[in-house]
Scaffold this active site. Structure first.
Site, PDB file in Angstrom:
ATOM      1  CE  LYS A 117       7.843  -4.853   5.436  1.00 45.14           C
ATOM      2  NZ  LYS A 117       7.922  -3.872   4.334  1.00 45.14           N
TER       3      LYS A 117
ATOM      4  CG  HIS B 197       9.482  -9.226   3.446  1.00 48.58           C
ATOM      5  ND1 HIS B 197      10.177  -8.323   2.672  1.00 48.58           N
ATOM      6  CD2 HIS B 197       8.182  -9.056   3.122  1.00 48.58           C
ATOM      7  CE1 HIS B 197       9.327  -7.651   1.914  1.00 48.58           C
ATOM      8  NE2 HIS B 197       8.115  -8.073   2.159  1.00 48.58           N
TER       9      HIS B 197
ATOM     10  CG  ASP C  85       6.524  -0.988   5.496  1.00 46.97           C
ATOM     11  OD1 ASP C  85       6.723  -1.568   6.577  1.00 46.97           O
ATOM     12  OD2 ASP C  85       6.462  -1.576   4.399  1.00 46.97           O
TER      13      ASP C  85
HETATM   14  P1  NAD Z   1      -2.111  -0.211  -1.356  1.00 47.42           P
HETATM   15  O1  NAD Z   1      -3.321  -0.896  -0.884  1.00 47.42           O
HETATM   16  O2  NAD Z   1      -1.476   0.820  -0.498  1.00 47.42           O
HETATM   17  O3  NAD Z   1      -2.494   0.391  -2.770  1.00 47.42           O
HETATM   18  C1  NAD Z   1      -1.611   1.223  -3.472  1.00 47.42           C
HETATM   19  C2  NAD Z   1      -2.272   1.613  -4.788  1.00 47.42           C
HETATM   20  O4  NAD Z   1      -3.564   2.173  -4.549  1.00 47.42           O
HETATM   21  C3  NAD Z   1      -1.475   2.712  -5.483  1.00 47.42           C
HETATM   22  O5  NAD Z   1      -0.483   2.157  -6.298  1.00 47.42           O
HETATM   23  C4  NAD Z   1      -2.558   3.449  -6.266  1.00 47.42           C
HETATM   24  O6  NAD Z   1      -2.770   2.756  -7.466  1.00 47.42           O
HETATM   25  C5  NAD Z   1      -3.775   3.286  -5.392  1.00 47.42           C
HETATM   26  N1  NAD Z   1      -4.021   4.476  -4.532  1.00 47.42           N
HETATM   27  C6  NAD Z   1      -3.321   4.892  -3.444  1.00 47.42           C
HETATM   28  N2  NAD Z   1      -3.898   5.989  -2.908  1.00 47.42           N
HETATM   29  C7  NAD Z   1      -4.985   6.272  -3.666  1.00 47.42           C
HETATM   30  C8  NAD Z   1      -5.988   7.263  -3.614  1.00 47.42           C
HETATM   31  N3  NAD Z   1      -5.996   8.190  -2.662  1.00 47.42           N
HETATM   32  N4  NAD Z   1      -6.955   7.248  -4.565  1.00 47.42           N
HETATM   33  C9  NAD Z   1      -6.966   6.305  -5.529  1.00 47.42           C
HETATM   34  N5  NAD Z   1      -6.065   5.326  -5.634  1.00 47.42           N
HETATM   35  C10 NAD Z   1      -5.071   5.307  -4.705  1.00 47.42           C
HETATM   36  O7  NAD Z   1      -1.093  -1.374  -1.788  1.00 47.42           O
HETATM   37  P2  NAD Z   1       0.450  -1.705  -1.694  1.00 47.42           P
HETATM   38  O8  NAD Z   1       1.290  -0.638  -2.300  1.00 47.42           O
HETATM   39  O9  NAD Z   1       0.572  -3.083  -2.209  1.00 47.42           O
HETATM   40  O10 NAD Z   1       0.727  -1.755  -0.119  1.00 47.42           O
HETATM   41  C11 NAD Z   1       1.139  -0.644   0.652  1.00 47.42           C
HETATM   42  C12 NAD Z   1       2.448  -0.918   1.333  1.00 47.42           C
HETATM   43  O11 NAD Z   1       2.380  -2.139   2.088  1.00 47.42           O
HETATM   44  C13 NAD Z   1       3.618  -1.154   0.376  1.00 47.42           C
HETATM   45  O12 NAD Z   1       4.116   0.021  -0.183  1.00 47.42           O
HETATM   46  C14 NAD Z   1       4.592  -1.853   1.300  1.00 47.42           C
HETATM   47  O13 NAD Z   1       5.242  -0.890   2.132  1.00 47.42           O
HETATM   48  C15 NAD Z   1       3.673  -2.728   2.128  1.00 47.42           C
HETATM   49  N6  NAD Z   1       3.595  -4.135   1.629  1.00 47.42           N
HETATM   50  C16 NAD Z   1       4.117  -5.126   2.404  1.00 47.42           C
HETATM   51  C17 NAD Z   1       4.059  -6.446   1.985  1.00 47.42           C
HETATM   52  C18 NAD Z   1       4.626  -7.524   2.865  1.00 47.42           C
HETATM   53  O14 NAD Z   1       4.732  -8.682   2.417  1.00 47.42           O
HETATM   54  N7  NAD Z   1       5.001  -7.230   4.087  1.00 47.42           N
HETATM   55  C19 NAD Z   1       3.474  -6.776   0.763  1.00 47.42           C
HETATM   56  C20 NAD Z   1       2.950  -5.753  -0.029  1.00 47.42           C
HETATM   57  C21 NAD Z   1       3.003  -4.439   0.427  1.00 47.42           C
END
Ligand code: NAD
Length: 290
Positions: free
Chosen positions: A76, A109, A46
């Site tokens: 997006k 988006h 993604d």
């Molecule tokens: P997430 O909930 O995936 O959290 C990511 C964070 O959690 C990492 O940076 C790390 O600090 C922690 N983490 C991940 N795996 C872990 C583990 N196994 N143990 C401990 N900590 C861990 O949050 P995100 O990155 O905001 O969201 C994921 C994806 O969603 C993004 O990369 C993106 O592709 C998408 N996204 C989309 C939108 C949108 O508006 N459409 C907005 C935000 C994110």
């Protein structure tokens, strides 16, 4: 290697239920991170034009040697590019950066209602779909009112709505609306950006199942039927986050997690996202928002 089940979208296209998100991964690091995810067994990536790392995603996919029909790419169109012609142009630019001739899923988006362009933007996505340049089209951060407007004024039902969803914000109403209209719910920030892992209830369930907190939360998503796209750039966590297919949460565990709903949003409210500038480092809370 873990085998991720597919969900079938409303046009018959299959999409892996677990994917790998690359928001906030700098373009230079993205090739390495995506290759680590592909090696761990993820087949769905993604990204977004906003993330500035489509080039790195494309490099990793090319370096992986995987056949085109063995991976699934979502990107997006950003708010600034909404509008019929500008969306078509933005899509071409994304495709060029990815080095692909089609994407699997293309999303709007944010609805950005003050702009009042998401209907014509959706018509551009319908055109891309008709021209077979995308295998499925969907939206992100749409509320029921925005989805109803698309239903009333356009032809194709979005295949997916990618929304903020984690134990603190479970989006029950929106999930029900999606289920009634054949829209797959995709969870962004599925781990609550790491905050969900600190709940004592999550820790207790992890201990009981001999799993990690991240695995418990991701397993909860899968059992709810959500698509989830966790992000990590740490190879051991990337592997951990896909190790979900040899255990299950019981009904009582699911109920304990359901009780964590607090209505806490980590990102902007889709109805209120009215800033005109490209987002960067947000002064509110000092967090990046997309
Ligand atoms: P997430 O909930 O995936 O959290 C990511 C964070 O959690 C990492 O940076 C790390 O600090 C922690 N983490 C991940 N795996 C872990 C583990 N196994 N143990 C401990 N900590 C861990 O949050 P995100 O990155 O905001 O969201 C994921 C994806 O969603 C993004 O990369 C993106 O592709 C998408 N996204 C989309 C939108 C949108 O508006 N459409 C907005 C935000 C994110």
């Amino acid at each position: 290697m873990s085998s991720v089940p597919d969900v079938v979208l409303n046009n018959g296209v299959s999409m892996p239920q677990l994917g790998y998100g690359v928001f906030r991964v700098p373009d230079d690091d993205t090739e390495r991170a995506v290759l680590a995810a592909l090696n761990a067994g993820y087949r769905s990536i993604d990204t977004a034009s906003l993330y500035g790392n489509e080039t790195g995603v494309g490099r990793a996919l090319s370096a992986s040697g995987l056949a085109r029909d063995h991976f699934f790419v979502t990107t997006k169109v950003w708010n600034d590019d909404q509008g019929y012609n500008s969306t078509l142009r933005s899509f071409d630019a994304s495709l060029g950066r990815l080095g692909l001739d089609h994407v699997d899923l293309y999303l709007i988006h944010w609805p950005k209602p003050s702009l009042d362009r998401y209907v014509e933007t959706w018509r551009a996505l319908e055109k891309l779909y008709a021209d077979r340049r995308v295998r499925a089209i969907g939206v992100s951060n749409f509320q029921p009112d925005h989805l109803r407007r698309l239903r009333d004024e356009t032809d194709i039902v979005p295949a997916v709505n990618q929304i903020e969803l984690h134990p603190d914000l479970q989006q029950e109403q929106l999930r029900r609306f999606h289920a009634e209209h054949g829209v797959v719910t995709e969870a962004w920030s599925p781990l609550g950006q790491g905050l969900a892992l600190r709940h004592p209830v999550v820790a207790e369930l992890a201990h009981r199942h001999g799993r990690t907190p991240a695995q418990v939360v991701l397993r909860w998503h899968l059992q709810l039927g959500n698509v989830a796209i966790p992000k990590s750039t740490t190879p051991s966590r990337i592997r951990e986050n896909i190790g979900l297919f040899d255990f299950a949460l019981a009904e009582v565990d699911m109920a304990a997690l359901a009780a964590l709903e607090s209505g806490t949003r980590l990102g902007p409210d889709p109805d209120e996202r009215e800033t005109r500038r490209r987002p960067g480092f947000s002064s509110a809370g000092g967090r990046w928002v997309s």
